[in-house]
Design an enzyme around this catalytic site. Structure first.
Site, PDB file in Angstrom:
ATOM      1  N   HIS A  73       0.822  -1.220   0.000  1.00 19.62           N
ATOM      2  CA  HIS A  73       0.000   0.000   0.000  1.00 19.62           C
ATOM      3  C   HIS A  73       0.856   1.270   0.000  1.00 19.62           C
ATOM      4  CE1 HIS A  73      -3.520  -2.404   0.847  1.00 19.62           C
ATOM      5  NE2 HIS A  73      -2.934  -2.916   1.905  1.00 19.62           N
TER       6      HIS A  73
HETATM    7  O1  RIB Z   1      -5.330   0.517   4.035  1.00 21.28           O
HETATM    8  C1  RIB Z   1      -3.940   0.481   3.979  1.00 21.28           C
HETATM    9  C2  RIB Z   1      -3.338   1.516   4.881  1.00 21.28           C
HETATM   10  O2  RIB Z   1      -3.760   1.229   6.200  1.00 21.28           O
HETATM   11  C3  RIB Z   1      -1.823   1.546   4.919  1.00 21.28           C
HETATM   12  O3  RIB Z   1      -1.363   2.863   5.065  1.00 21.28           O
HETATM   13  C4  RIB Z   1      -1.470   0.681   6.102  1.00 21.28           C
HETATM   14  O4  RIB Z   1      -0.284   1.101   6.731  1.00 21.28           O
HETATM   15  C5  RIB Z   1      -2.710   0.740   6.983  1.00 21.28           C
HETATM   16  O5  RIB Z   1      -2.607   1.562   8.023  1.00 21.28           O
END
Ligand code: RIB
Ligand code: CA
Length: 303
Positions: free
Chosen positions: A238
């Site tokens: 992500h």
């Molecule tokens: O949904 C993904 C996000 O949420 C990323 O930033 C991960 O670190 C979580 O916190």
């Protein structure tokens, strides 16, 4: 380009910071921290530890502890472990936080570096909304604001409707999307197409035993979560995908639209197109293998 990462480390946050340390396009000038995967104090401790581990001599400015209008936060321990690094605990305390708060640091760096500065926000958007309130020119001063958050054309991850970073402070996110800014949104629409598998971590650790090995070790817990909860054989890159979008926009198919965030009720945290809002670029497709390969190539060089 000068880069600040606003972060809640966090396993995939650690990977994103490692990528930024390795990528020659970036001059990473600081980390700002926010609650989210952990309490903000732990986010800052983890950020200082990561900066030291990755050989970065940069400030860490601590930001918001809670969402707008709240006075408590429950960390995502089931996703990122007790201290944010999965099974790896007792993160050492290294150095101290910067004297400025995260929002003050962001505002000051935006005034100093202007269009040369990219802000990449990979946690809840509270610090970014605070910086926008503190300085109405903040959003226009900077070159770009790249956000890991949202699920515009696909289902959420924390609820059926919402992605975690947006959900954790839906009000702040809605405020950020109401301001005209050079914003790029890197949400689950693309980050769930960038799966990083056990074999990828093993390859990374072979090339970069110290840092790649550390990322592999903290990720075991995260990979188990993805397998047990989502049935996926790999974790989404992500936050790294957002950092990659800062410099490799051409890898993404983007859609221009305004956005609003649902702030209440069962759909709280949902990101919805809204043509009455200032336009931003929503990433809606990517060739995931390109992101995965670039991540491995770059992070494998870290010693
Ligand atoms: O949904 C993904 C996000 O949420 C990323 O930033 C991960 O670190 C979580 O916190
Ligand atoms: Ca994050």
């Amino acid at each position: 380009m000068k880069l600040i990462i606003d972060t809640d480390p966090g396993i995939d946050d650690a990977m994103a910071i490692a990528y930024a340390a390795a990528a020659p396009e970036f001059d990473l000038i600081g980390l700002t921290t926010v609650f989210g995967n952990t309490h903000v104090g732990q986010s800052s401790r983890n950020a200082r530890f990561l900066a030291h581990k990755f050989g970065l001599n940069i400030p860490v400015a601590q930001g918001a502890a809670f969402a707008r209008g709240r006075n408590a936060h429950t960390p995502s321990r089931h996703v990122h472990g007790d201290e944010g690094f999965g099974d790896v605990t007792e993160v050492p305390e290294i150095g101290a936080n910067h004297d400025l708060s995260a929002a003050e640091f962001l505002v000051e760096m935006a005034r100093r570096h202007k269009q040369d500065l990219t802000v990449c926000a990979v946690g809840p958007l509270t610090n970014i909304a605070d910086a926008m309130r503190m300085d109405p020119d903040f959003a226009q001063n900077i070159g770009q604001l790249v956000i890991m958050g949202g699920a515009v054309f696909c289902p959420g991850n924390i609820t059926e409707h919402a992605e975690a970073n947006i959900y954790h402070d839906a009000q702040a996110a809605d405020e950020v999307f109401s301001v005209a800014a050079p914003t790029v949104l890197v949400g689950l629409d693309v980050t769930l197409k960038t799966l990083y598998r056990t074999a990828d971590f093993e390859e990374l650790a072979r090339h970069s035993p110290e840092i790649g090995g550390f990322l592999r070790d903290i990720s075991r817990f995260y990979l188990n979560f993805y397998k047990n909860v989502a049935g996926l054989e790999g974790c989404g890159l992500h936050d790294s995908t957002a950092v990659i979008a800062c410099s490799h926009r051409a890898m993404f198919d983007v859609h221009k639209t305004g956005l609003k965030v649902i702030t209440n009720g069962p759909e709280a945290g949902a990101t919805r197109p809204d043509p009455s809002r200032p336009p931003l670029l929503v990433c809606r497709d990517v060739v995931g293998e390109q992101v995965v390969d670039l991540f491995t190539q770059r992070v494998a060089t870290l010693r």
